[in-house]
Design an enzyme around this catalytic site. Structure first.
Site, PDB file in Angstrom:
ATOM      1  CB  ILE A  28      -0.942   0.000   1.224  1.00  0.00           C
ATOM      2  CG1 ILE A  28      -1.880  -1.204   1.151  1.00  0.00           C
ATOM      3  CG2 ILE A  28      -1.740   1.303   1.302  1.00  0.00           C
ATOM      4  CD1 ILE A  28      -2.737  -1.402   2.376  1.00  0.00           C
ATOM      5  CE  LYS A 185       9.708 -10.896   8.031  1.00  0.00           C
ATOM      6  NZ  LYS A 185       9.023  -9.606   8.305  1.00  0.00           N
ATOM      7  N   GLY A 238      14.621  -2.998  15.328  1.00  0.00           N
ATOM      8  CA  GLY A 238      13.177  -2.861  15.424  1.00  0.00           C
ATOM      9  C   GLY A 238      12.766  -2.487  16.829  1.00  0.00           C
ATOM     10  CB  SER A 240      12.216  -2.165  23.186  1.00  0.00           C
ATOM     11  OG  SER A 240      13.051  -1.067  22.902  1.00  0.00           O
ATOM     12  CB  SER A 244      12.324  -8.297  24.936  1.00  0.00           C
ATOM     13  OG  SER A 244      12.781  -7.043  25.366  1.00  0.00           O
ATOM     14  CD  GLU A 260      19.283   0.932  15.881  1.00  0.00           C
ATOM     15  OE1 GLU A 260      18.343   1.267  16.641  1.00  0.00           O
ATOM     16  OE2 GLU A 260      19.405   1.322  14.719  1.00  0.00           O
ATOM     17  CB  CYS A 294      15.389   3.728  16.296  1.00  0.00           C
ATOM     18  SG  CYS A 294      16.834   3.675  15.235  1.00  0.00           S
ATOM     19  CD  GLU A 393      11.004   4.202  19.179  1.00  0.00           C
ATOM     20  OE1 GLU A 393      12.029   4.560  18.583  1.00  0.00           O
ATOM     21  OE2 GLU A 393      10.724   3.003  19.399  1.00  0.00           O
TER      22      GLU A 393
END
Length: 503
Positions: A28, A185, A238, A240, A244, A260, A294, A393
């Site tokens: 899109i 990916k 990507g 947090s 994790s 990161e 980020c 964020e």
């Protein structure tokens, strides 16, 4: 003139491959909300094929085809990729703009960095050969020791949508330079240029399986890749939360990761600055890439003596930003990447208002744009440190403002966050800037600027912004394993045990 998005399949073992389940995901255009094509939706079955291909490529011909080949051989392929990207730069820039909403000028600048990154790691690949068998100084004469640097193996590279090809390159270029084989990916929200990278790899005859590209949803392709037993390392950029989860999965197999992740970076503005010069850097630090960075310096901490005048200047700068379709000449702010992200950003702004903050400018869709996931550049004042807008964020063009009176207070406000990626200090007093650069808890400190990034300099964060460093020599080290080799060189018996022949 309409831009045609090439229809691609997954790229596995040097060939285009239809996904096992033969599903596709629509693309899109975030500026028009129109479907402009689709990408293949890979799943666990496709990930298995890609990992198998990478594993075979790593050991093919006893590694002589890639992993243990001379660094100069790998450098030749990296330079060939850079050359092809140079040829296709204009086309790739337009594809990036319509895929993720990035202004065309930004997309083209990103591609210059992509080209530079492949060429830079080509040089480092060549330099690896000379660094092999680097001697270690030992305190004894009957041993000699040296170090080998070897590729870590098959690596999974999972990348975001805000810099689709550039973030992929930050990982692909050093991984390949090190001699690893990889499965990339990219985010399902912006995969088009990464699939064009696959076509470029095919055109330069990169050995089969060295780089495999599997597009698809995070839970269907990213999760199986991050938990695959035959992947030797995961590099992820990507959120947090996802970071994790990846770290948790990797821990089960004692697998190395580099992460990161998110940020909520401060920009501290002291009373002695040039107001317009600093205003532009402040705007750039938060609103560049449509605010979807980020490291965005989205928490403005400004000295109380200049706060009113400085924020008024910021409002004027923000209102002067051209918001438009990314392909329009002079565009400086495009749309948010997707409908879901657009709603998320607007919800952050709505919550800030309900918690008592003031939306000084922006905060909604631009009046002249009825379609597309656009959000005006937004500046929010009357913020407290407990508010969601100050702590979490946003990943959109939203700047929150607080004032300070002392240097100590500014440092405390800057460090009062779970994140630690970027930060900026703005002052003519360079000694003060140096003090703050040591006091701020972050992986990056900018002095009298915001957001510059150089291929040669390390990039990464601390705290919940992740760990490990990309770019520079540190980026290459991410993908190398260090092996100690020690040999005994004396003609004498070691002599620890009594010799049976002397009994």
């Amino acid at each position: 003139m309409a831009i045609s998005v090439p229809s691609r399949q997954l790229f596995i073992d040097g060939k285009w491959k239809t996904p096992v389940l033969n599903n596709r995901i629509p693309i899109i255009n975030p500026a028009t909300e129109e479907i402009i094509g689709d990408i293949p939706a890979g799943t666990r079955e496709d990930v298995d094929l890609a990992v198998d291909a990478a594993k075979r490529a790593l050991s093919r011909n006893k590694g002589r085809d890639w992993s243990s080949a001379s660094g100069s051989v790998r450098a030749g392929y990296l330079r060939a990729i850079a050359s092809k990207i140079t040829e296709k730069k204009d086309e790739l820039g337009k594809l990036e703009a319509i895929d993720c909403g990035k202004p065309l000028d930004e997309a083209l600048a990103d591609l210059d960095d992509v080209i530079g990154c492949f060429n830079y790691y080509a040089e480092l690949a060549e330099g690896l050969d000379a660094k092999q068998k680097a001697p270690i100084s030992l305190p004894v004469e009957n041993f000699k020791s040296y170090v080998l640097k070897e590729p870590i193996g098959v690596v999974a590279l999972i990348t975001p949508w805000n810099y689709p090809l550039l973030m992929a390159t930050w990982k692909v270029a050093p991984a390949l330079a090190a001699g690893c084989t990889a499965i990339l990916k990219p985010s399902e929200l912006a995969s088009v240029t990464c699939l064009e990278l696959a076509e470029i790899c095919r055109e330069v005859n990169l050995p089969p399986g060295v780089l495999n590209i599997v597009t698809g949803l995070g839970n269907e392709a990213g999760a199986p890749l991050s938990t695959h037993p035959n992947v030797d390392k995961i590099a992820f950029t990507g959120s947090s939360l996802t970071g994790s989860r990846i770290m948790t999965a990797a821990a089960q197999l004692t697998k190395p990761v580099s992460l990161e992740l998110g940020g909520k970076s401060p920009i501290i503005v002291f009373e002695d600055v040039d107001l317009d010069k600093t205003a532009e850097w402040t705007i750039f630090g938060c609103f560049f890439t449509n605010g979807q960075i980020c490291s965005a310096t989205s928490r403005l901490i400004v000295h109380e003596s200049i706060a009113t005048e400085f924020v008024n200047r910021l409002v004027k700068w923000a209102k002067n930003i051209k918001i438009s379709d990314p392909l329009e000449e002079g565009c400086r702010l495009g749309p948010i990447v997707s409908e879901g992200q657009h709603k998320k950003v607007l919800n952050f702004i709505s919550t800030a208002k309900s918690e008592g903050a003031t939306i000084l400018t922006g905060g909604s869709r631009p009046e002249h744009l009825k379609k597309g996931y656009f959000v005006e550049p937004t500046i929010i004042t009357d913020v407290t440190t407990s508010m969601q807008i100050w702590r979490e964020e946003v990943f959109g063009p939203v700047l929150s403002v607080k004032t300070f009176s002392t240097e100590e207070e500014a440092i405390e406000l800057a460090n009062n966050t779970q994140y630690g990626l970027g930060s900026a200090v703005m002052s003519k007093d360079l000694e003060r800037c140096e003090r703050l650069s040591q006091a701020i808890k972050a992986g990056i400190v900018w002095i009298n600027c915001a957001q510059p990034s150089f291929i040669q300099a390390p990039w990464g964060g601390i705290k919940r912004s992740g760990f490990g460093r990309e770019l520079g020599e540190w980026g290459l080290e991410n993908y190398l394993s260090v092996k100690q080799v020690t040999k005994y060189i004396s003609d004498e018996q070691w002599g620890w045990y009594s010799s049976p022949s002397k009994l």
